[in-house]
Design an enzyme around this catalytic site. Structure first.
Site, PDB file in Angstrom:
ATOM      1  CG  ASP A  28      -1.827  -0.935   1.381  1.00  0.00           C
ATOM      2  OD1 ASP A  28      -2.317  -1.366   0.414  1.00  0.00           O
ATOM      3  OD2 ASP A  28      -1.989  -1.775   2.364  1.00  0.00           O
ATOM      4  CG  HIS A  29       4.289   3.585   2.337  1.00  0.00           C
ATOM      5  ND1 HIS A  29       5.669   3.784   1.870  1.00  0.00           N
ATOM      6  CD2 HIS A  29       3.879   4.612   2.857  1.00  0.00           C
ATOM      7  CE1 HIS A  29       5.925   5.117   2.122  1.00  0.00           C
ATOM      8  NE2 HIS A  29       4.928   5.333   2.669  1.00  0.00           N
ATOM      9  CG  PHE A  30       3.601   5.132  -2.195  1.00  0.00           C
ATOM     10  CD1 PHE A  30       2.729   5.965  -1.539  1.00  0.00           C
ATOM     11  CD2 PHE A  30       4.991   5.601  -2.136  1.00  0.00           C
ATOM     12  CE1 PHE A  30       3.243   6.793  -0.434  1.00  0.00           C
ATOM     13  CE2 PHE A  30       5.486   6.268  -1.163  1.00  0.00           C
ATOM     14  CZ  PHE A  30       4.658   6.986  -0.253  1.00  0.00           C
TER      15      PHE A  30
END
Lengths: 175, 127
Positions: A33-35
Site C-alpha cells: 500500500d506504500h505505495f
C-alpha cells in the site's frame, strides 16, 4: 499484531551502543500500500525501528526496570528511499543517560550508504509508578527475548557476545 | 572567560538544536515555555546540551528549582508566599523575577524563564 520493527541485534555494548538489523521484504503487507506499484519502506517505521534499537539499549542499562518512552526527535534527515531486498543496519549510540531521560544518536544504513540520521530523546517512567505499564514493558522485553532478538552474534570487539547483562538481571528478578 | 555574546551564541545553538526553533526566534526576551514552546522533557535535553557546550555540570534543581514550588511550606492557595519568593530569589539570582513577583501563581512559573535568564545562569557558572 506485534509492533516490533527490528529483526535482531548484531551488536550490543551495554550502556553505549547497539546495532540492530531490519530486513525489508515484499512479504510485508504494508509495502503493497506504500505505495501501490512502488514499494518503499516508510521512514516513519524506520524511525520506530531506530527508536526501538535505542530504547532497548537504554532500558537494558536500567535492567528494564523503567519504561523508556520516545519523547522527542529534535532533528532527523532521510537521504533515500528504502526498497524491498534492502537490509537496514540501525546503529544507536548513547549521548547521555539521566534518571529521568536520555538521548541517543541514531543512524540507519543500507550497505555503506547512510539512509537516515537523527537524535532521539526518551523519557523514563520509573519503577513503581504504574504497574500495568511496567508489566507491559516486561512482556515486551520477554517477547523480544523469545524471538531471539537479543541473540547477538558478535560484540563490537569481534568476540562472541553474551546476553546483555541487564537482560540477565531482569530475568533473574522476574523468575 | 567567555564573553556575553559567546555565551548567547552557545545558548542559542543549544535551544535551536533541542527545540527545533529558528535562530531568529531565540532572542534574549523570549520565554522558553511560552515563546519557544519548551516542554518539561525538553529541559532535560537543554541542560544536557548546555553542559556539553560549556563543559559545566548543572545539578538538578539548580536552573529550575521546582522543589520550592512543590513545597507546601512555600505555597498558599496556588501562590508562592513571601518566604517562598525570597527563597526562590536566593536560588535563582540569575533570573529576573520582577514580573512573576507581581502575581506569583505557581502555575505561571514555568513561563518565567527567558533566554536572557539562561545566559546569566551560564555566565554565573563560568565565573
Amino acid at each position: 499484531m506485534r509492533w516490533i520493527w527490528i529483526d535482531r541485534f548484531v551488536e550490543f555494548e551495554s550502556g553505549k551502543r547497539a546495532v540492530a538489523l531490519k530486513n525489508v521484504t515484499l512479504a510485508e503487507d504494508h509495502l503493497h500500500d506504500h505505495f501501490p506499484g512502488w514499494p518503499v519502506m516508510p521512514n516513519s517505521l524506520i524511525t520506530e525501528g531506530l527508536a526501538q534499537t535505542g530504547g532497548l539499549l537504554i532500558g537494558e542499562s536500567f535492567d528494564f526496570e523503567k519504561k523508556v518512552v520516545l519523547a522527542r526527535i529534535p532533528k532527523a534527515a532521510y537521504h533515500f528511499a528504502v526498497r524491498p531486498g534492502d537490509q537496514l543496519h540501525y546503529t544507536t549510540e548513547v549521548e547521555y543517560v539521566h534518571e529521568d531521560g536520555s538521548m541517543v544518536r541514531a543512524t540507519s544504513r543500507v550497505g555503506d550508504r547512510v539512509q537516515a540520521e537523527m537524535e532521539i530523546v526518551y523519557g523514563h517512567i520509573g519503577a513503581g509508578t504504574s504497574a500495568p505499564e511496567l508489566s507491559e514493558q516486561k512482556s515486551f522485553v520477554f517477547t523480544m527475548k523469545l524471538l531471539g532478538i537479543f541473540d547477538v552474534g558478535r560484540g563490537a570487539n569481534g568476540a562472541r557476545a553474551i546476553e546483555p547483562p541487564g537482560l540477565i538481571r531482569f530475568q533473574e528478578k522476574v523468575a | 572567560m567567555a564573553s556575553e555574546s559567546e555565551v548567547f551564541e552557545k545558548v542559542r545553538t543549544a535551544l535551536t538544536d533541542a527545540l527545533g526553533v529558528d535562530d531568529d526566534e531565540v532572542v534574549p526576551t523570549a520565554t522558553l515555555v511560552g515563546d519557544l514552546g519548551a516542554e518539561s522533557i525538553d529541559f532535560l535535553d537543554i541542560v544536557f546540551r548546555l553542559e556539553k557546550a560549556f563543559n559545566v555540570k548543572i545539578p538538578r534543581g539548580e536552573l529550575f528549582p521546582d522543589d520550592i514550588l512543590t513545597n507546601a511550606q512555600y505555597v498558599k492557595e496556588g501562590k508562592l508566599t513571601a518566604e517562598g519568593m525570597s527563597e526562590l530569589k536566593k536560588r535563582m539570582p540569575f533570573a529576573d523575577l520582577s514580573r512573576f513577583e507581581q502575581n506569583p501563581l505557581v502555575k505561571d512559573f514555568g513561563n518565567q524563564l527567558t533566554v536572557q535568564d539562561m545566559c546569566r545562569y551560564v555566565a554565573s557558572k563560568l565565573s
